[in-house]
Design a protein around this motif. Structure first.
Motif, PDB file in Angstrom:
ATOM      1  N   THR A  59     -59.017   5.115  15.020  1.00 44.89           N
ATOM      2  CA  THR A  59     -58.002   4.365  15.766  1.00 44.89           C
ATOM      3  C   THR A  59     -57.951   4.816  17.218  1.00 44.89           C
ATOM      4  N   MET A  60     -57.922   6.128  17.431  1.00 43.07           N
ATOM      5  CA  MET A  60     -57.769   6.636  18.798  1.00 43.07           C
ATOM      6  C   MET A  60     -59.039   6.480  19.626  1.00 43.07           C
ATOM      7  N   ALA A  61     -60.197   6.513  18.971  1.00 47.22           N
ATOM      8  CA  ALA A  61     -61.452   6.328  19.705  1.00 47.22           C
ATOM      9  C   ALA A  61     -61.506   4.961  20.376  1.00 47.22           C
ATOM     10  N   ASP A  95     -59.800   9.091  28.616  1.00 47.77           N
ATOM     11  CA  ASP A  95     -61.189   9.095  28.168  1.00 47.77           C
ATOM     12  C   ASP A  95     -61.550  10.357  27.381  1.00 47.77           C
ATOM     13  N   THR A  96     -60.998  11.491  27.753  1.00 48.55           N
ATOM     14  CA  THR A  96     -61.299  12.744  27.043  1.00 48.55           C
ATOM     15  C   THR A  96     -60.788  12.690  25.611  1.00 48.55           C
ATOM     16  N   ILE A  97     -59.593  12.167  25.423  1.00 47.77           N
ATOM     17  CA  ILE A  97     -59.023  12.042  24.079  1.00 47.77           C
ATOM     18  C   ILE A  97     -59.855  11.071  23.252  1.00 47.77           C
ATOM     19  N   ARG A  98     -60.236   9.964  23.843  1.00 47.72           N
ATOM     20  CA  ARG A  98     -61.053   8.987  23.122  1.00 47.72           C
ATOM     21  C   ARG A  98     -62.415   9.580  22.756  1.00 47.72           C
ATOM     22  N   ARG A 146     -63.983   9.937  19.130  1.00 49.13           N
ATOM     23  CA  ARG A 146     -65.193   9.146  18.868  1.00 49.13           C
ATOM     24  C   ARG A 146     -66.318  10.016  18.297  1.00 49.13           C
ATOM     25  N   ILE A 147     -66.530  11.173  18.905  1.00 48.70           N
ATOM     26  CA  ILE A 147     -67.600  12.062  18.443  1.00 48.70           C
ATOM     27  C   ILE A 147     -67.309  12.561  17.035  1.00 48.70           C
ATOM     28  N   HIS A 148     -66.059  12.909  16.779  1.00 49.09           N
ATOM     29  CA  HIS A 148     -65.725  13.395  15.449  1.00 49.09           C
ATOM     30  C   HIS A 148     -65.894  12.288  14.413  1.00 49.09           C
ATOM     31  N   GLN A 158     -67.966   9.847  14.491  1.00 50.00           N
ATOM     32  CA  GLN A 158     -69.404   9.650  14.289  1.00 50.00           C
ATOM     33  C   GLN A 158     -69.940  10.605  13.227  1.00 50.00           C
ATOM     34  N   ASP A 159     -69.563  11.880  13.307  1.00 50.93           N
ATOM     35  CA  ASP A 159     -70.038  12.869  12.332  1.00 50.93           C
ATOM     36  C   ASP A 159     -69.347  12.708  10.987  1.00 50.93           C
ATOM     37  N   GLU A 160     -68.050  12.415  11.019  1.00 53.64           N
ATOM     38  CA  GLU A 160     -67.299  12.341   9.768  1.00 53.64           C
ATOM     39  C   GLU A 160     -67.746  11.173   8.903  1.00 53.64           C
ATOM     40  N   SER A 161     -68.287  10.130   9.504  1.00 56.72           N
ATOM     41  CA  SER A 161     -68.763   9.007   8.691  1.00 56.72           C
ATOM     42  C   SER A 161     -69.869   9.474   7.752  1.00 56.72           C
ATOM     43  N   ARG A 162     -70.721  10.386   8.207  1.00 51.67           N
ATOM     44  CA  ARG A 162     -71.748  10.958   7.335  1.00 51.67           C
ATOM     45  C   ARG A 162     -71.133  11.862   6.278  1.00 51.67           C
TER      46      ARG A 162
END
Length: 306
Positions: free
Chosen positions: A174-176, A183-186, A190-192, A194-198
């Motif tokens: 949601t926050m991404a 932008d830093t919060i997003r 976003r990066i987390h 990306q990894d958590e989906s795996r």
């Protein structure tokens, strides 16, 4: 034996091979990934307002816009603190099982998992300390002292990890995508995500196999206790978002009374079902849980000493 179930499950091994490959292909250096500004704007949302604990409750109209911004700032620090705390536990538990009997096949992915989660813990802690000057402490969930069979213990470790990741990913995704956030919060979210989906894809497959192993060996009484424990854990995880120290730091009077009001609000039950919609569907589909009733015992925990 779980190793036999894993070795005979071609689908799981195919997924595992794909996730191992993606972990290598998607690898990044987190220490060079983020451009950390000296500060973040205070008069701006630090968390999507719809994810804050006062949203949709009768407490929100009592707060002006600046108080809501300040609350979102400390709620974001609490959320990332939950990540630090949760990641610490899951790294310990996965490390205990890497290259051990029954977990030979997924151990290669465990290496990727541990490395990625360690890096996640670093950037969440970095955010908290840079912009909040603290990491909020969390209470231990109830029932940690229970005695379990080996099968139940391993199942509960990985299902807790999965549920924790599912909760976090609901917030991350949601926050991404929320353009109201800095932008830093997003980027952190976003990066987390990306990894958590795996990690979630892996966790769902492994937990399903562990539950099959548990079902084949556990008594009905132990299965009942496991299900009760999971519901308590879902409640604990959700209620950890409602930290009275956050309300105190945001300048809201009577923080413990506010926490009780928020947890008793109809919005609280709706919010919990929204946060856990995907994992509850999964738990019901696999037979791990037999109903969606969480029997919420609101405002029972006086957490939040910083």
């Amino acid at each position: 034996m779980i190793s036999e179930l894993i070795s005979k499950d071609d689908r799981f091994q195919e997924i595992l091979e794909r996730l191992n490959r993606k972990s290598v292909e998607d690898y990044y250096n987190p220490y060079r990934m983020f451009d950390w500004p000296d500060s973040l704007p205070e008069h701006q949302w630090w968390m999507s307002p719809e994810l804050t604990t006062t949203f949709g409750t009768d407490v929100a109209p009592e707060l002006d816009r600046e108080q809501l911004y300040r609350l979102s700032r400390y709620e974001s620090i609490n959320f990332y603190s939950l990540n630090v705390d949760g990641i610490r536990e899951l790294i310990v538990e996965v490390t205990r099982r890497i290259h051990t009997r029954g977990f030979e096949i997924p151990s290669e992915f465990f290496h990727h998992f541990i490395g990625e989660e360690n890096e996640h813990m670093w950037f969440f802690a970095e955010f908290c300390l840079r912009y909040g000057k603290k990491i909020y402490r969390q209470l231990e969930p109830a029932g940690q002292g229970n005695t379990w069979s080996d099968e139940a213990a391993s199942f509960l470790v990985f299902v807790r990890i999965l549920l924790f990741e599912e909760l976090v990913d609901h917030f991350n995704s949601t926050m991404a995508a929320d353009e109201r956030l800095h932008d830093t919060i997003r980027a952190v979210n976003r990066i987390h995500h990306q990894d958590e989906s795996r990690h979630i894809a892996f966790g769902r497959e492994l937990v399903s196999l562990l539950f099959k192993d548990l079902q084949a060996k556990a008594s009905e009484e132990e299965l009942r206790r496991v299900r009760e424990y999971l519901k308590r854990y879902l409640n604990y995880s959700f209620e950890s978002l409602f930290n009275p120290q956050v309300y105190r730091d945001a300048g809201i009077p009577e923080p413990f009374a506010v926490r009780r009001r928020l947890l008793a609000s109809p919005r609280s039950a709706e919010f919990q079902l929204q946060v856990f919609r995907k994992p509850l569907n999964y738990l019901i589909k696999t037979g791990i849980l037999q109903d969606r009733e969480l029997s919420l015992s609101r405002a029972s925990v006086g957490q939040g000493e910083a």
